[in-house]
Design a protein around this motif. Structure first.
Motif, PDB file in Angstrom:
ATOM      1  N   TYR A 430       0.815  -1.303   0.186  1.00 11.25           N
ATOM      2  CA  TYR A 430      -0.002   0.044   0.027  1.00 11.25           C
ATOM      3  C   TYR A 430       0.808   1.300   0.120  1.00 11.25           C
ATOM      4  O   TYR A 430       1.805   1.298   0.739  1.00 11.25           O
ATOM      5  CB  TYR A 430      -1.088   0.006   1.186  1.00 11.25           C
ATOM      6  CG  TYR A 430      -1.845  -1.134   1.391  1.00 11.25           C
ATOM      7  CD1 TYR A 430      -2.939  -1.276   0.955  1.00 11.25           C
ATOM      8  CD2 TYR A 430      -1.141  -2.433   1.973  1.00 11.25           C
ATOM      9  CE1 TYR A 430      -3.795  -2.565   0.886  1.00 11.25           C
ATOM     10  CE2 TYR A 430      -1.951  -3.388   2.348  1.00 11.25           C
ATOM     11  CZ  TYR A 430      -3.277  -3.618   1.421  1.00 11.25           C
ATOM     12  OH  TYR A 430      -3.891  -4.786   2.001  1.00 11.25           O
ATOM     13  N   LEU A 431       0.478   2.128  -1.002  1.00 12.14           N
ATOM     14  CA  LEU A 431       1.483   3.494  -0.939  1.00 12.14           C
ATOM     15  C   LEU A 431       0.470   4.740  -0.927  1.00 12.14           C
ATOM     16  O   LEU A 431      -0.450   4.699  -1.622  1.00 12.14           O
ATOM     17  CB  LEU A 431       2.157   3.478  -2.466  1.00 12.14           C
ATOM     18  CG  LEU A 431       2.867   4.567  -2.798  1.00 12.14           C
ATOM     19  CD1 LEU A 431       4.165   4.818  -1.793  1.00 12.14           C
ATOM     20  CD2 LEU A 431       3.458   4.619  -4.117  1.00 12.14           C
ATOM     21  N   TYR A 432       0.915   5.198   0.213  1.00  9.08           N
ATOM     22  CA  TYR A 432      -0.079   6.244   0.642  1.00  9.08           C
ATOM     23  C   TYR A 432       0.929   7.628   0.157  1.00  9.08           C
ATOM     24  O   TYR A 432       2.054   7.638   0.579  1.00  9.08           O
ATOM     25  CB  TYR A 432      -0.325   6.574   2.189  1.00  9.08           C
ATOM     26  CG  TYR A 432      -0.789   7.861   2.464  1.00  9.08           C
ATOM     27  CD1 TYR A 432      -2.167   8.111   2.242  1.00  9.08           C
ATOM     28  CD2 TYR A 432       0.079   8.540   3.625  1.00  9.08           C
ATOM     29  CE1 TYR A 432      -2.365   9.627   2.637  1.00  9.08           C
ATOM     30  CE2 TYR A 432      -0.293   9.667   4.081  1.00  9.08           C
ATOM     31  CZ  TYR A 432      -1.874  10.259   3.595  1.00  9.08           C
ATOM     32  OH  TYR A 432      -2.105  11.405   4.000  1.00  9.08           O
ATOM     33  N   THR A 433       0.085   8.396  -0.423  1.00 11.12           N
ATOM     34  CA  THR A 433       0.821   9.730  -0.932  1.00 11.12           C
ATOM     35  C   THR A 433       0.194  11.193  -0.280  1.00 11.12           C
ATOM     36  O   THR A 433      -1.038  11.247  -0.475  1.00 11.12           O
ATOM     37  CB  THR A 433       0.818   9.938  -2.301  1.00 11.12           C
ATOM     38  OG1 THR A 433       1.442   8.886  -3.217  1.00 11.12           O
ATOM     39  CG2 THR A 433       1.596  11.331  -2.667  1.00 11.12           C
ATOM     40  N   ALA A 434       0.847  11.857   0.659  1.00 13.88           N
ATOM     41  CA  ALA A 434      -0.027  12.616   1.460  1.00 13.88           C
ATOM     42  C   ALA A 434      -0.157  14.072   0.737  1.00 13.88           C
ATOM     43  O   ALA A 434       0.783  14.313  -0.058  1.00 13.88           O
ATOM     44  CB  ALA A 434       1.012  12.938   2.805  1.00 13.88           C
TER      45      ALA A 434
END
Length: 595
Positions: A430-434
């Motif tokens: 899972y790749l979260y980009t803020a």
């Protein structure tokens, strides 16, 4: 992601180990150690290991990055300094440690455990630089410091821990001027004495005892240098209570921190368990302490008093932060949906002969590069990830995954990229980009969406045999002008993933990454052979010369049959023709700028 690129799968018999500066990656392939360049994916070294080496119980470690250049410098050099990189790698099993140098194929060193009277080798790491190797023996009996230049050793007895994950030891951080990613000189080590915890400060190179401090702890669990090297944090066991000791760099006790008086005490006046995790926030202003009471306390380094509390509740009711829940259908398709609040995340299952109180507390804290975002995981709700904005001092977003969270990793360069790994049987990340938070608006004006699901099951095969796959994932410490990349693998293979696509590699003909402005000086003094003239007509007929170990030589013509004498003659013959045409002989070399 639509732009995601994946490299071909590389077979290995152990987990991969990328270098600290993302220049190389090493792994075992049978009885060989293979090292590939992460720029060209070419095989740089293929080192055969002796039959006595146990590959199944081996570990790989890279040396600290250093900027080294062979040869003397010439005045003045206009090119920038070479970027630091790791030049040495070690491979260690229970009895022997072997070190190799990427700059010299003939150089190697072997450190033997001898008779093994102090037990097997448990942990092997490089020391303050590439010329020192630290070897921890079994049962935490001793630490051997080997000098690869002189062959001398320093024996440090009775370390408290076995050295894994840098627990109980650490070098004082150095400034950026001393080298990017480098280590400082002084070593702090937790040792054990009969009934007393001891903090030992050791001098560089000689490892003589600079300071020996008897700690005020009953059972110290770790020591951690601050980012600026001014403070040492030592925390006690959770069963003792909430106890954190702050020492100065020279070993003086500055302050002992305890928890604020809780509202509820047991009938015997016991307040419960204490500290579980300790992390220094990037920068020099904050220290984060995660406790068994499901609270993160952020302390100011000026007074070491708590200034912010991050509480994790069993029921989530935060109107300013969206809560996303992962959904998995019957076909295995994964997606995120916005959950209604209040939301109750699933609790950790209680196993046989276990109590619910044991699975509790902040077990993971991760801060991004600039210290503005924090990702946490509470052990009592292992599938939930809290993203905190430390500027607005409130949750930014919350994720509830389908499986328990295994690791939280912020990108070492990009402060907005968070890699989340869970305990899936398949390689799913899972790749979260803020989203950035404007300083003039509230956090509700810049809400972030759910993380991107990266399913890599079609790109890498599961390991052969009945053993379950042990998936690992980590960011590569790429340069700021490069796109983010990660390495994903198991015990028998690995692959490289670019979530935002690969960078376009621009290489000029004959360019070498170690080339400097003093190359002309080397030619005129005879230190290097004279290269051929690089004009269009001559280059098409004769080709180009190899630019070095890391140069891209794909499709380069062969230079066989061309000696240095003919190259020297052709070079100055073209210079005479240029002079006859009225051209300056210095135009090509750039020396006309000097006159």
């Amino acid at each position: 992601m639509e732009t995601m690129d994946v490299s071909p799968q590389y077979k290995a018999t152990s987990l991969s180990a990328p270098s600290p500066t993302a220049s190389y990656i090493a792994c075992f392939a049978g009885a060989r150690l293979q090292i590939r360049s992460l720029a060209t994916f070419e095989l740089v070294r293929n080192i055969p290991l002796p039959p006595s080496h146990d590959v199944r119980r081996s570990q790989i470690a890279w040396s600290p990055p250093s900027a080294s250049r062979s040869g003397a410098a010439t005045p003045p050099r206009r090119s920038s300094a070479p970027s630091p990189r790791s030049h040495r790698i070690l491979v260690a099993d229970d009895a022997t440690t072997r070190i190799y140098d990427l700059r010299d194929d003939k150089w190697n060193a072997v450190v033997s455990n001898g008779s093994g009277g102090m037990g097997k080798n448990v942990t092997v790491e490089f020391g303050r630089d590439e010329d020192e190797v630290l070897v921890w023996s079994d049962f935490a009996s001793r630490v051997m410091v080997w000098c690869l230049k002189t062959g001398r050793t320093v024996d440090i007895r009775d370390p408290k821990f076995s050295g894994r994950d840098s627990r109980g030891w650490g070098y004082r951080p150095c400034s950026e001027e001393q080298g990017v990613g480098g280590r400082g000189s002084m070593l702090a080590l937790l040792c054990r004495s009969p009934g007393v915890d001891v903090l030992v400060l050791l001098a560089p190179k000689t490892y003589a005892v600079v300071k020996r401090v008897e700690l005020a702890t009953q059972d110290a669990q770790g020591v951690r240098w601050s980012n600026d090297g001014r403070w040492l944090a030592v925390w006690d066991a959770a069963s003792v209570g909430y106890s954190l000791c702050i020492y100065t760099a020279d070993g003086h006790l500055y302050r002992t921190i305890s928890r604020e008086l809780p509202d509820e005490l047991s009938e015997w006046g016991i307040e419960g368990l204490g500290i579980k995790t300790v992390e220094w926030v990037p920068g020099n202003d904050w220290l984060a302490v995660g406790g068994w009471d499901r609270r993160v306390r952020i302390l100011s380094t000026k007074t070491f008093s708590p200034v912010v509390y991050l509480d994790h509740t069993a029921q989530i009711c935060v109107p300013s932060a969206p809560v996303f829940t992962e959904q998995v259908d019957a076909r295995g398709f994964r997606s995120f949906e916005l959950a209604q609040q209040p939301a109750t995340p699933p609790k950790a299952p209680v196993e046989k002969n276990d109590t619910g109180h044991m699975k509790q507390g902040i077990s993971a804290m991760a801060f991004n590069k600039d210290g503005t975002l924090c990702a946490t995981r509470d052990e009592s709700t292992p599938t939930t990830v809290w993203i905190w904005d430390l500027r607005s001092l409130q949750p930014k977003t919350i994720f509830i995954l389908h499986s328990p969270v295994k690791a939280l990793q912020w990108h070492p360069v990009y402060p907005s990229h968070l890699l989340i790994q869970s305990t899936h049987d398949s390689p799913t990340l899972y790749l979260y980009t803020a989203q950035p938070l404007p300083s003039s608006t509230s956090s509700s004006d810049s809400t972030s969406g759910p993380p991107t699901i990266l399913s890599l099951a079609d790109n890498i095969t599961k390991p052969a045999g009945s053993a379950a796959a042990k998936w690992t994932a980590r960011w590569l410490n790429t340069e700021p002008d490069k796109k983010p990349a990660m390495v994903v693998g198991h015990q028998q293979g690995y692959l490289l993933v670019w979530p935002e696509g690969k960078d376009q590699i621009l290489r000029f003909e004959g360019q070498d990454e170690d080339e400097s402005d003093d190359s002309l000086y080397d030619i005129l003094t005879g230190r290097t052979p004279v290269p051929p003239l690089r004009d269009d007509a001559w280059g098409r007929s004769h080709g180009s010369e190899d630019g070095g170990e890391d140069a891209d030589v794909t499709g380069a013509p062969s230079m066989e049959g061309l000696d240095s004498t003919s190259s020297f003659y052709d070079t100055f013959r073209e210079k005479r023709e240029a002079r006859s045409r009225g051209m300056s002989v210095f135009e090509e070399s750039g020396l006309d700028e000097m006159f």
